[in-house]
Design an enzyme around this catalytic site. Structure first.
Site, PDB file in Angstrom:
ATOM      1  N   GLU A 117       0.875  -1.248   0.213  1.00 18.36           N
ATOM      2  CA  GLU A 117      -0.089   0.510  -0.400  1.00 18.36           C
ATOM      3  C   GLU A 117       0.791   0.861  -0.550  1.00 18.36           C
ATOM      4  O   GLU A 117       0.377   2.074  -0.859  1.00 18.36           O
ATOM      5  CB  GLU A 117      -1.288   0.219   1.590  1.00 18.36           C
ATOM      6  CG  GLU A 117      -2.090  -0.629   0.972  1.00 18.36           C
ATOM      7  CD  GLU A 117      -1.776  -2.257   1.633  1.00 18.36           C
ATOM      8  OE1 GLU A 117      -0.553  -2.604   1.738  1.00 18.36           O
ATOM      9  OE2 GLU A 117      -2.375  -3.195   1.284  1.00 18.36           O
ATOM     10  N   HIS A 144      -9.834  -4.718  10.769  1.00 17.59           N
ATOM     11  CA  HIS A 144     -10.747  -4.430   9.623  1.00 17.59           C
ATOM     12  C   HIS A 144     -11.475  -4.200   9.490  1.00 17.59           C
ATOM     13  O   HIS A 144     -12.302  -3.384   8.406  1.00 17.59           O
ATOM     14  CB  HIS A 144     -11.480  -6.061   8.606  1.00 17.59           C
ATOM     15  CG  HIS A 144      -9.648  -6.565   8.115  1.00 17.59           C
ATOM     16  ND1 HIS A 144      -8.948  -7.093   9.113  1.00 17.59           N
ATOM     17  CD2 HIS A 144      -9.719  -6.487   6.976  1.00 17.59           C
ATOM     18  CE1 HIS A 144      -7.797  -7.462   7.382  1.00 17.59           C
ATOM     19  NE2 HIS A 144      -8.799  -7.316   6.631  1.00 17.59           N
TER      20      HIS A 144
HETATM   21  C1  LIG Z   1      -1.515  -4.771   4.743  1.00 19.31           C
HETATM   22  C2  LIG Z   1      -3.039  -5.422   3.946  1.00 19.31           C
HETATM   23  N1  LIG Z   1      -3.289  -5.497   2.597  1.00 19.31           N
HETATM   24  C3  LIG Z   1      -4.388  -6.085   1.909  1.00 19.31           C
HETATM   25  C4  LIG Z   1      -4.643  -7.143   2.664  1.00 19.31           C
HETATM   26  C5  LIG Z   1      -6.087  -7.777   1.909  1.00 19.31           C
HETATM   27  N2  LIG Z   1      -5.562  -9.284   2.015  1.00 19.31           N
HETATM   28  C6  LIG Z   1      -6.126  -9.620   3.114  1.00 19.31           C
HETATM   29  S1  LIG Z   1      -5.746 -11.008   2.783  1.00 19.31           S
HETATM   30  C7  LIG Z   1      -4.523 -10.895   0.925  1.00 19.31           C
HETATM   31  C8  LIG Z   1      -4.024 -11.735   0.416  1.00 19.31           C
HETATM   32  C9  LIG Z   1      -2.837 -12.409   0.903  1.00 19.31           C
HETATM   33  O1  LIG Z   1      -1.909 -13.613   0.252  1.00 19.31           O
HETATM   34  P1  LIG Z   1      -0.779 -14.352   0.939  1.00 19.31           P
HETATM   35  O2  LIG Z   1       0.258 -13.590   2.080  1.00 19.31           O
HETATM   36  O3  LIG Z   1      -0.311 -15.396   0.199  1.00 19.31           O
HETATM   37  O4  LIG Z   1      -1.073 -15.434   2.080  1.00 19.31           O
HETATM   38  P2  LIG Z   1      -2.526 -16.818   1.825  1.00 19.31           P
HETATM   39  O5  LIG Z   1      -3.727 -15.327   1.879  1.00 19.31           O
HETATM   40  O6  LIG Z   1      -2.214 -16.627   0.279  1.00 19.31           O
HETATM   41  O7  LIG Z   1      -2.365 -17.661   3.019  1.00 19.31           O
HETATM   42  C10 LIG Z   1      -5.121  -9.348   1.258  1.00 19.31           C
HETATM   43  C11 LIG Z   1      -4.161  -8.903  -0.433  1.00 19.31           C
HETATM   44  C12 LIG Z   1      -4.875  -6.683   3.964  1.00 19.31           C
HETATM   45  N3  LIG Z   1      -5.347  -8.114   4.970  1.00 19.31           N
HETATM   46  N4  LIG Z   1      -3.755  -5.972   4.379  1.00 19.31           N
END
Ligand SMILES: Cc1ncc(C[n+]2csc(CCOP(=O)(O)OP(=O)(O)O)c2C)c(N)n1
Ligand SMILES: Cc1ncc(C[n+]2csc(CCOP(=O)(O)OP(=O)(O)O)c2C)c(N)n1
Ligand SMILES: [Mg+2]
Ligand SMILES: [Mg+2]
Lengths: 327, 330, 327, 330
Positions: free
Chosen positions: A60, A129
């Site tokens: 971000e 959130h």
């Molecule tokens: C700082 C931040 N940006 C965006 C999000 C929204 N978000 C939640 S999970 C996610 C994807 C995360 O992917 P990954 O780290 O690969 O974990 P996975 O869900 O695949 O276990 C996003 C973009 C968030 N929670 N926190």
């Protein structure tokens, strides 16, 4: 007039502005191929292609920084932060870069950046959130802050934001995406900084914005059934905000309640109350009251969370306290 | 490079050096306020890195920014006036030492937040790429900036989108009083950057020739649309971190070691080695620069601050959006 | 009583708390070998060694996160952020982690973290280095926010902060470091949440904190010479803040002016005005006025910057407006 | 490992899997709200990574956290009650799916901000190190988290201070709908991590044996005070990112490819290969877990939310500091 949802209205504004001006670009996490985690950017990749609509890593701070640079470089970026809660990791770019750069460089740059951020509570998303971060942004000189309550305003004000040569924080309430309302064909850009009187009344002024506008309207209905006429003002824009319109109303009604979803301390309600009290002190029959979000991080459990968010009965109660001189 | 070009490079380095000497003088006399970070010692880095740029290219960097501005062709008078806080400064006196900027020559600042400019460089690169312009972005930052999260986000994005960026890490081996081994798990900045999938090289930043040659490749690569390059310039600042730092954390021997590598005498020697060049020729350059700087100081002395009534200007493009409320002190 | 500077007082508090409790640790950028960029941590490395006083990379977000983890793991971390301006890069850790964790985990963790941050304007540091970020922190439930004005309070309240089992944002004004005042030998921990009446008066209440406390006192002097008796209250703690003491005073004086260095919108002044107006509306002879920092990023140029910061004459003017009913 | 141990590992994986199945059911019935991310498919990662931990060791990870809690010995009843938002949930219903926590067993959560838990792991490691405790920290995060600035800051600090941390990157190849090559300039997470000067390895995260053996070394290293280790566990989530994601961005073939590598049948086959083991033995384990989970659901059904009057509890240690002002709605 056609009825469209808040989500569609925003989508229309994006598409129309992108058609109108080739410099408008949209980027953010999952906004392109996935079409947005709230599906607000649906169809944009298809229509405008990956040069103008693209996905980013979960970065971000860099998203906001990239928007700043792209704006200086001649584009009109409209990044999406997936939700307002993630704006905190970009806070330095927003507060310490985006908001100050034009000023500290003596007016040499224009920063037509519109950052869209869905936010607000009510979906049991828990403490990390469910933020209503508008007080934090509204505090910051150099930003404009818009928070529409209706599809028509969402569309008109997003267009205005995108055409604005200043940084605009454009807040969208997650709970409103499915709400629908009339949006005129060919609706043009609105005006940032203008509040709207949604309902006239003479006994008390209810000042609200975003999702709370609907709470205020509901409260006005309830009050009406008891013979109390509430004027309802939707601020629509939190920075700059329409002090004149609110002051005029309160000067007539002599009483006001501000309804805000965010917690109270150093909030929008405090700002409205302090400013309006200063402007129309002599016309007031009582203090301007606030009905704010609870002063806690939002909990997950449904009823607990609901207890954090103002509802119409809370507003009605505040108005009655005011009428009875029992603040 | 021919002699004329080398003399031009020498002049740029000398200008950057001599300007800082004047700044230190004026700072000590109380005419310059705030934080003030001098570039003294690192001149070859900026002169070399910017050597192959065209006017349309973008430059940005940290608060140690006087040199970037001057090397890109900024007016020393406007620079000095800015330091005096005057309205004819390059930012009307609103920026000060840390925030030089000249939009007209595509120098976009001068930033006070360590690493904060890196994603802005990404954005400039993005704009150039998407608007189909052949511009290159050069972004300067220190070794300390590589420990700041947003730096990593920016480097990743730069490669992901194959943007026309040259990342120049001025590894002067200290972040204020903290040396690189005490702050970074990996001491080689270029090794750290290799995690972002782009060419990354470490060069002697005290050597103009090394700097310009590595940046020639980097700029060409960027201009050809082949993506970013990372340059780690090993260098040294002769002074403390800022005007208020006595720099007691460094040994005399260490400073002396780097003084031996001073880019200015090295450049003079190099020019003498390749061409006939008399002392007089260098002296002429230095005298010319000296006159320019005296003029700059005189110009700054004549200037004035913006009137306080104009405090709210430049905040928004539409000035009406600024709100000097009754609450303001002014 | 011995006179010590604000800087020394803070240093003493750190050293004494570290002697008192081996779990207290100090870390941050240049706090150990360099002894702090404002030299507040002088001598600590020498006395307590590198296990308890250590330098960090320029990684504010990780510094705050590390403090959170260390607190959960049984320490009492007192990280320094070199200045408040850099807190924005750590905002997510502060707002979305530190402030909410105890709550969202149902009370399972204690977070005895005290984050020290020098801040404020007046040294021509420009738009990215002169923030007064207290409104942003004060807004956030889950944090406590302390902003001492004097050496004695700095010492007593820092001790209280370190002993507090909750997260405390401890703000220090860069312009006060060299100011000196009496600090009793063996001064014990103070109480977070208590304002102090520094000067009694019956015509108007001046509410201030941090560096502005001194501006308020100066204004009170000036007012006194014109026969106006101003009561001066130093809030000392911004969250929670001492509503009772302020309300009592304003109920007696019928008038109040809040003096704050931060810009006004959604600020401390707004919160004080809104809350106190609600509590003592009937006792007010006029609106509670704010004298705030200018609503711009701070510029570098000396006079321009000074024009952004409230001075005693600004306060005097506000009081006169109030006395004359000319708000 | 003997058969009993392997059966225990199988039980943990099955418990994690079967719990998610119940969660999905209850979510669909509307009894669970909010965002809900299931761990289905990734069980071998957590079971393997946590295999060598002792009770005093610290664990934390992302919002995809049900499995960590259960594998560490958390009570499925408290887990289910938490999802129902009830006061006898592991966080009194205040945390929900993303924020499980059990301080008593040193499981410190469940975080919703991508990468946000990484520096907290640093702090836990710091406390263990400075207090002279022999604890190890295991921190789980996704591939997407490696693009978040604070992650880099944390990894650097971990090595710089030689902290007892095992970083476990669950590379399930997607961050919501964005695949690794579309978000990361370097696709190998362990190569990216090598920039922080610690052992970094990529392993098959669908294989319990590989996971437990690499984590055995990592945990031993951490416990011996030799600093952090990075493990990239290549894995796959069978479901969408969260309950609301239909996961249309992945091909059937791709999902099928990873289904073939499902850690549970693989584990059963491995046990059968090394030992005599009848279907009945697995069925018994599964039935026992099934009973436990039915009980958990029943327990959750019986529970209640905290009364609204207790909304302001748990904010501050001294409850008086919380301020339900007149402005609050409650
Ligand atoms: C700082 C931040 N940006 C965006 C999000 C929204 N978000 C939640 S999970 C996610 C994807 C995360 O992917 P990954 O780290 O690969 O974990 P996975 O869900 O695949 O276990 C996003 C973009 C968030 N929670 N926190
Ligand atoms: C985010 C942030 N943290 C801390 C500071 C304070 N600070 C200013 S310069 C500096 C050191 C930077 O060192 P480096 O990046 O190596 O650049 P150099 O000064 O050596 O050119 C620090 C810590 C800052 N400006 N921004
Ligand atoms: Mg450096
Ligand atoms: Mg993933």
């Amino acid at each position: 007039m056609p009825k469209v949802t808040y989500r569609e209205a925003i989508n229309q504004a994006l598409a129309e502005e992108m058609r109108r001006d080739a410099r408008v670009v949209v980027f953010g996490e999952d906004v392109a191929e996935y079409e947005g985690s709230f599906k607000v950017t649906r169809g944009l990749l298809k229509e405008f292609g990956p040069e103008r609509v693209f996905d980013t890593p979960i970065s971000e701070a860099a998203i906001v920084g990239a928007a700043i640079g792209a704006a200086i470089g001649g584009m009109r970026p409209v990044p999406e932060l997936m939700t307002v809660n993630f704006a905190y990791v970009a806070m330095d770019q927003i507060v310490n870069h985006l908001a100050v750069m034009r000023y500290m460089f003596g007016g040499q740059v224009r920063l037509p950046v519109t950052i869209r951020m869905p936010g607000g509570g009510g979906h049991q998303l828990g403490s990390q959130h469910s933020h209503s971060a508008e007080p934090l942004f509204t505090h910051v000189a150099g930003l404009k802050v818009v928070y529409p309550a209706t599809p028509a305003d969402a569309k008109a004000l997003l267009k205005a934001a995108i055409r604005d040569d200043n940084p605009v924080i454009f807040l969208e309430h997650e709970g409103l995406y499915n709400s629908s309302g009339e949006v005129a064909e060919g609706l043009e850009a609105g005006r940032i900084g203008e509040a709207q009187v949604l309902r006239e009344g003479s006994d008390v002024t209810l000042v609200a914005y975003g999702a709370m506008t609907h709470v205020a309207l509901e409260a006005a209905d309830a009050l009406a059934s008891e013979g109390l006429r509430a004027e309802v003002i939707d601020l629509r824009t939190l920075r700059p905000w329409d002090q004149g319109r609110v002051a005029d109303s309160v000067a007539r009604t002599h009483r006001a309640v501000v309804v805000e979803e965010a917690p109270p301390v150093c909030g929008i309600g405090a700002e409205v109350a302090a400013t309006i009290t200063e402007r129309v002190f002599d016309r007031l029959d009582g203090p301007i009251l606030r009905v704010s979000g609870a002063d806690v991080p939002l909990p997950y459990a449904r009823q607990l969370e609901q207890a954090c968010i103002p509802h119409a009965p809370d507003v009605v109660r505040a108005v009655k306290r005011l009428m009875q001189g029992a603040w | 490079m021919n002699k004329k070009e080398l003399m031009r490079a020498y002049r740029q380095m000398y200008l950057a050096r001599a300007f800082e000497t004047r700044v230190a003088e004026q700072y000590t006399r109380g005419r310059i306020g705030g934080f003030c970070h001098l570039y003294t010692g690192e001149e070859a880095v900026a002169v070399g890195a910017l050597w192959h740029l065209r006017p349309e290219d973008y430059v940005l960097g940290s608060y140690r920014d006087h040199a970037y501005y001057l090397i890109r062709g900024g007016d020393p008078r406007k620079a000095m006036a800015e330091l005096f806080g005057h309205s004819d400064g390059c930012c009307k006196g609103k920026g000060g030492s840390m925030h030089f900027c000249d939009a007209g020559m595509n120098f976009f600042g001068g930033y006070g937040i360590v690493g904060g400019m890196c994603p802005i460089a990404v954005g400039l690169g993005l704009a150039a790429q998407r608007l189909g312009e052949k511009r290159v972005v050069v972004c300067f930052f220190g070794d300390g900036a590589t420990n700041q999260g947003v730096y990593h986000e920016a480097l990743n994005m730069g490669t992901l989108y194959q943007l026309p960026i040259v990342w120049v890490c001025e590894n002067n081996q200290y972040a204020i009083g903290t040396s690189v081994p005490r702050s970074s798990a990996v001491e080689s900045m270029s090794r750290k950057a290799a995690a972002y999938g782009m060419p990354a090289e470490t060069v002697d930043g005290m050597d103009f020739f090394k700097m310009q040659s590595v940046s020639e490749r980097a700029v060409a690569r960027a201009r050809a649309g082949k993506g970013p390059t990372f340059i780690e310039a090993k260098c040294y600042r002769y002074r403390g971190h800022s005007m208020s730092d006595p720099a007691t954390y460094r040994s005399k021997e260490e400073v002396e070691f780097w003084r031996q590598r001073d880019p200015l005498p090295r450049m003079r020697a190099a020019i003498r080695h390749d061409f006939e060049a008399e002392d007089r020729e260098f002296e002429e350059v230095e005298a010319e620069v000296g006159r320019l700087l005296s003029e700059a100081v005189a110009f700054a002395e004549r200037g004035r601050e913006l009137p306080v009534e104009r405090l709210y200007e430049d905040l928004y493009v539409d000035e009406a959006a600024a709100s000097p409320t009754s609450a303001g002190p002014a």
